[in-house]
Scaffold this active site. Sequence first.
Site, PDB file in Angstrom:
ATOM      1  N   LYS A   1       2.509  -8.906   0.469  1.00  0.00           N
ATOM      2  CA  LYS A   1       1.816  -8.046   1.435  1.00  0.00           C
ATOM      3  C   LYS A   1       1.702  -6.616   0.910  1.00  0.00           C
ATOM      4  O   LYS A   1       0.758  -5.897   1.233  1.00  0.00           O
ATOM      5  CB  LYS A   1       2.522  -8.076   2.788  1.00  0.00           C
ATOM      6  CG  LYS A   1       3.911  -7.477   2.832  1.00  0.00           C
ATOM      7  CD  LYS A   1       4.502  -7.592   4.230  1.00  0.00           C
ATOM      8  CE  LYS A   1       5.887  -6.964   4.312  1.00  0.00           C
ATOM      9  NZ  LYS A   1       6.483  -7.131   5.643  1.00  0.00           N
ATOM     10  N   ARG A   2       2.664  -6.191   0.105  1.00  0.00           N
ATOM     11  CA  ARG A   2       2.620  -4.837  -0.450  1.00  0.00           C
ATOM     12  C   ARG A   2       1.472  -4.676  -1.455  1.00  0.00           C
ATOM     13  O   ARG A   2       0.928  -3.592  -1.614  1.00  0.00           O
ATOM     14  CB  ARG A   2       3.956  -4.488  -1.120  1.00  0.00           C
ATOM     15  CG  ARG A   2       5.104  -4.366  -0.141  1.00  0.00           C
ATOM     16  CD  ARG A   2       4.855  -3.291   0.888  1.00  0.00           C
ATOM     17  NE  ARG A   2       5.800  -3.353   2.005  1.00  0.00           N
ATOM     18  CZ  ARG A   2       5.613  -2.780   3.180  1.00  0.00           C
ATOM     19  NH1 ARG A   2       4.491  -2.122   3.420  1.00  0.00           N
ATOM     20  NH2 ARG A   2       6.521  -2.873   4.124  1.00  0.00           N
TER      21      ARG A   2
END
Length: 502
Positions: free
Chosen positions: A260-261
Amino acid sequence: MVRVRFAPSPTGPLHIGGVRTALFNYLFAKRNGGKMILRIEDTDQTRFVEGAEEYIMESLEWCGIKFDEGIKEGGNYGPYRQSDRREIYNKYAKILIENQSVYMAFDSPEELDKLRSEAEAKGETFVYNHESRKNLKNSLALSKEQVAELLENKTPYVLRFKMPENQLVELYDEIRGEIKFNTQELDDKVLVKTDGLPTYHLANIVDDHLMEITHVIRGEEWLPSLPLHDLLYRAFGWTAPKFAHLPLILKPSGKGKLSKRDGDQLGFPVFPTQWDSGEEIFKGYREEGYFPEAFINMLALLGWNPGTEQEIFSMDELIQVFSLDRVGKSGSRFDPDKTKWFNHQYLIKKSGEELAEEFKVILDEKNINYSGFPLARICEMLKERVNFIHELWEESYFFFQAPETYDEKFLKKSYKEDSTQLLQKLIEILKNQQNFSSEEIENSVKTWIESAEIGFGRVMSPFRLALVGAGKGPHVFDIVEIIGKDESIRRISALIEFVDGK
């Protein structure tokens, strides 16, 4: 009958890797006339996140992935939430105790942490396995009297699987083929925690068996658990389903699993729909303007290929051609630009009327009065230029609003000494134009330009600037027809006034 399941944990939002797993299960089930089950695996209450279960179901619904059985759908194999199946797991845990496939381990978390620290200090790794268990606080190493005393004192314990010593486990994966594991390299996993709830390993096996799952299609990260799961099936005397482990979705660089980063840093979503953690909002494909069909089409081709050059597939077409033997073994690199390309392909396939209905929502939000405007024609005219519905505004605002400013660079480039004189003549031509269709206006203007032997760009560039405020937009005469004679003349006059006032 083929029966598959998607079994997410409600520990947060659904990553696109999870959506792809659900999609491949769905396609496989439908291709083979089977059933698709949604099971929520929430036995790890310490990681439970409020709202995650609802988020998962809503996201998959948006994607067009439908379930035959589940919490909302019901079915004959429920309950479909693991926290509602506790008594079932207790029954099967007792069977494993009786056939001595598991043992009680009374080691406290503090004791295990100490062993890990001591091992690290020596440059080693502590593993609870066939070797170390002989010297630890468990029912295999302790006497019956010691075990009875611990139980009498209500000492917390877990149930660990008793991994066989030096046994070769030979398995077959539908994607990877033959795989071999030696139990010497495996640890004794916890199957039942101190709170009495099963871990993923036990609950998953029991549920898959009782729900008559024929194929387990899951992510590559579960591959190391495969020998344990197979041995558990043997311990119960059950026939294991067929397994298929999907390759990872990799970062755009191709190095490492997509997280997700990565999306935060590189500016693209990694979740199907927006997720609000209470502290942070993570954008989703739905909110970014992607069509669910485009999103699904993109995901289908991450790790699977149809064996042809075709790239655009509807869900029904995917169902017709999907097979596990065309799923690759190696990870697939995620390409954000290709994802936009897919959305563009679906957008341009839509009619102007369809796009206009969605564009109205954006115009309403901006309080734009579009009454009397041919929205379908505008959308049809501009759709090749955009990847998303919301981008239509940037390509069409000048239809609804006269320019308030002018692009300085284009102004300097296009407005020459004789431009005011030429624009005044253009106003005269437009005033006298009876048929105000794009084609007729173009004929009139071109006739004048040719007869006066003026360079086409000397008229058209400042003309475009007057209408749009910049050097962009569709065919000038289409713009003129849509905004009308009076507004066109008003805009040309406004540019002349602006330049003269400088």
